[in-house]
Design a protein around this motif. Structure first.
Motif, short mmCIF file in Angstrom:
data_model
loop_
_atom_site.label_atom_id
_atom_site.label_comp_id
_atom_site.label_asym_id
_atom_site.label_seq_id
_atom_site.Cartn_x
_atom_site.Cartn_y
_atom_site.Cartn_z
N SER A 320 0.84 -1.20 0.00
CA SER A 320 0.00 0.00 0.00
C SER A 320 0.88 1.25 0.00
CB SER A 320 -0.91 0.00 1.23
OG SER A 320 -1.82 1.06 1.17
N HIS A 354 -2.97 -3.24 6.19
CA HIS A 354 -3.15 -4.27 5.17
C HIS A 354 -2.22 -5.47 5.36
CE1 HIS A 354 -4.76 -0.89 2.33
NE2 HIS A 354 -5.67 -1.30 3.21
N PRO A 385 -7.04 1.31 0.36
CA PRO A 385 -5.82 1.88 -0.23
C PRO A 385 -5.98 3.31 -0.70
CG PRO A 385 -6.88 0.35 -1.76
CD PRO A 385 -7.58 0.21 -0.44
#
Length: 453
Positions: A320, A354, A385
């Motif tokens: 990310s 994440h 994201p």
């Protein structure tokens, strides 16, 4: 802790202290990842300031949506005003809402589909310069590609290669300075005529001159353009007056900077992973060859590139780009049973969110199949994201389209192989950069896409 209590002060031997620990200086990403074990909220120190790190996906969502009005964008975005003090990414309050409404039509999904052909032609021109056996600095290649795409679609601009590289270097310099000033704030040093500050001023001048030239060209030939710059030039404020030149300059500069960074590093990481997973690369080639079937790529092909999109989605998870997002409480607010006083600095990390094992099985494994509908999906709000709420990235549809097109085009023509001895590691720059990423270009046989330029 009761809701009417505030966060406890940092105690000796208690929470880690950012800015005074070698682990953070060596590995910003790893340090933030370790903080997730300390609970939904953790107070740490960044230089002379204390910062509350928000780890819980539910609290992050709450902060970005229902309670967004209690927070400004915070210390990092304040430093990003190096690109323009009034640009949409850093604007606050009513100015942000007004400017977002103005810019929204340029990034509507139908308009983005219209950009697909220009994205394709721009990316094709870039990868057509590669030669068999070339060893590519892949991050720089994808940054130049992404920068060219945003300039061609949003500004109708096509700078010469040396100018494009100078612009990219300037953007990188300003991003580095913004992050440095946010993490280690020493305001006095920002004003001294040091070599670093002179280099920063030169970078700003290069970017300013490039953007001013684009705007001047649009003003000289207004009938020739239908893009974001012409939209800004035609816009009127609530009094009916045109936008001030400085505000137009800020918006174009901010968009150029953002467009040169996020999608580019995602693409670099995606092909790094394909270079390590021959089975995934083979599946990508099969899909691209089947869907394109020797046709030029168009927006109509994109919905059928399902595995291509899954690869992008998984890269956005594992790498990310946003490792550090900041906010500041502008009023006393309750969050997760804590009282946050006015002025509290907060940060959260999409990157560490994440990669949380409590949210994603085998979080360190690159697995695009985790996004298949028959697989268990992450909890709600655990995959963001592009952020959430009223400040969700305006260009998310643009980025998804751009990244899918670049992935498909490169895969249709090239196999990228890791250069010997290169082992990239994630680095917390303004986005999550590979420390070094060199890959060798090998032309695919029987490429399934015709030349488009």
């Amino acid at each position: 802790m009761r809701a009417d209590e505030t966060l406890p002060p940092i105690a000796p031997g208690g929470y880690p202290v950012i800015g005074h620990t070698l682990p953070f200086l060596r590995d910003r990403l790893g340090f933030l990842q370790q903080l997730r074990a300390h609970g939904p909220l953790v107070r740490v120190a960044v230089g002379p300031k204390s910062v509350t790190v928000v780890n819980s996906p539910d609290l992050i969502h709450q902060m970005l949506t229902a309670q967004a009005g209690y927070f400004s964008k915070g210390m990092l975005f304040e430093k990003l005003k190096l690109f323009g003090s009034n640009a949409l990414p850093v604007a606050e309050g009513s100015r942000h809402l007004t400017r977002r409404r103005l810019m929204q039509p340029a990034f509507h999904r139908e308009r983005v589909s219209h950009y697909a052909r220009t994205m394709r032609d721009t990316a094709t021109a870039a990868i057509s310069t590669w030669k068999e056996g070339d060893e590519l600095d892949l991050k720089t290649e994808t940054q130049l590609m992404a920068q060219s795409i945003v300039m061609s679609t949003a500004f109708s601009a096509h700078p010469e290669p040396h100018t494009a590289r100078a612009i990219l270097t300037s953007v990188d310099t300003l991003f580095t300075a913004a992050l440095r000033r946010a993490l280690l704030p020493v305001p006095l040093l920002d004003k001294l005529p040091t070599r670093y500050n002179r280099r920063l001023a030169r970078a700003g001048d290069i970017l300013h001159q490039a953007v001013t030239g684009i705007i001047t060209d649009h003003r000289t030939r207004p009938g020739d353009y239908d893009d974001v710059v012409s939209m800004l030039l035609d816009a009127r404020d609530e009094t009916g007056a045109p936008l001030p030149d400085e505000e137009i300059l800020s918006e174009v500069t901010g968009l150029l900077a953002a467009g040169s960074e996020t999608a580019a590093v995602v693409m670099a990481w995606l092909f790094h992973e394909l270079g390590r997973h021959a089975d995934l690369e083979a599946r990508l080639h099969t899909e691209v060859d089947t869907v394109l079937a020797e046709e030029e790529l168009t927006a109509d092909h994109l919905p059928r590139l399902t595995f291509t999109r899954a690869l992008v989605q998984e890269t956005l998870r594992l790498y990310s780009p946003g490792w550090l997002v900041t906010r500041q409480a502008i009023d006393t607010v309750q969050l997760g049973g804590y009282t946050l006083p006015t002025g509290t600095d907060l940060l959260w990390s999409p990157y560490t969110l994440h990669r949380d094992a409590a949210l994603y099985p085998e979080p360190w494994r690159f697995d695009p199949d985790r996004w298949l509908p028959d697989r268990p999906q992450p909890p709600k709000h655990a995959y963001i994201p592009f952020g959430a709420g009223k400040r969700q990235c305006l260009g998310d549809a643009f980025a998804w389209t751009e990244m899918t097109i670049i992935t498909a085009l490169i895969a249709s023509r090239w196999q990228l192989r890791p250069a010997p001895g290169i082992r990239p590691r994630p680095v917390g720059a303004i986005t999550v950069h590979p420390s070094v990423l060199r890959m060798r270009a090998e032309a695919r046989q029987n490429s399934a896409i015709r030349e488009t330029v």
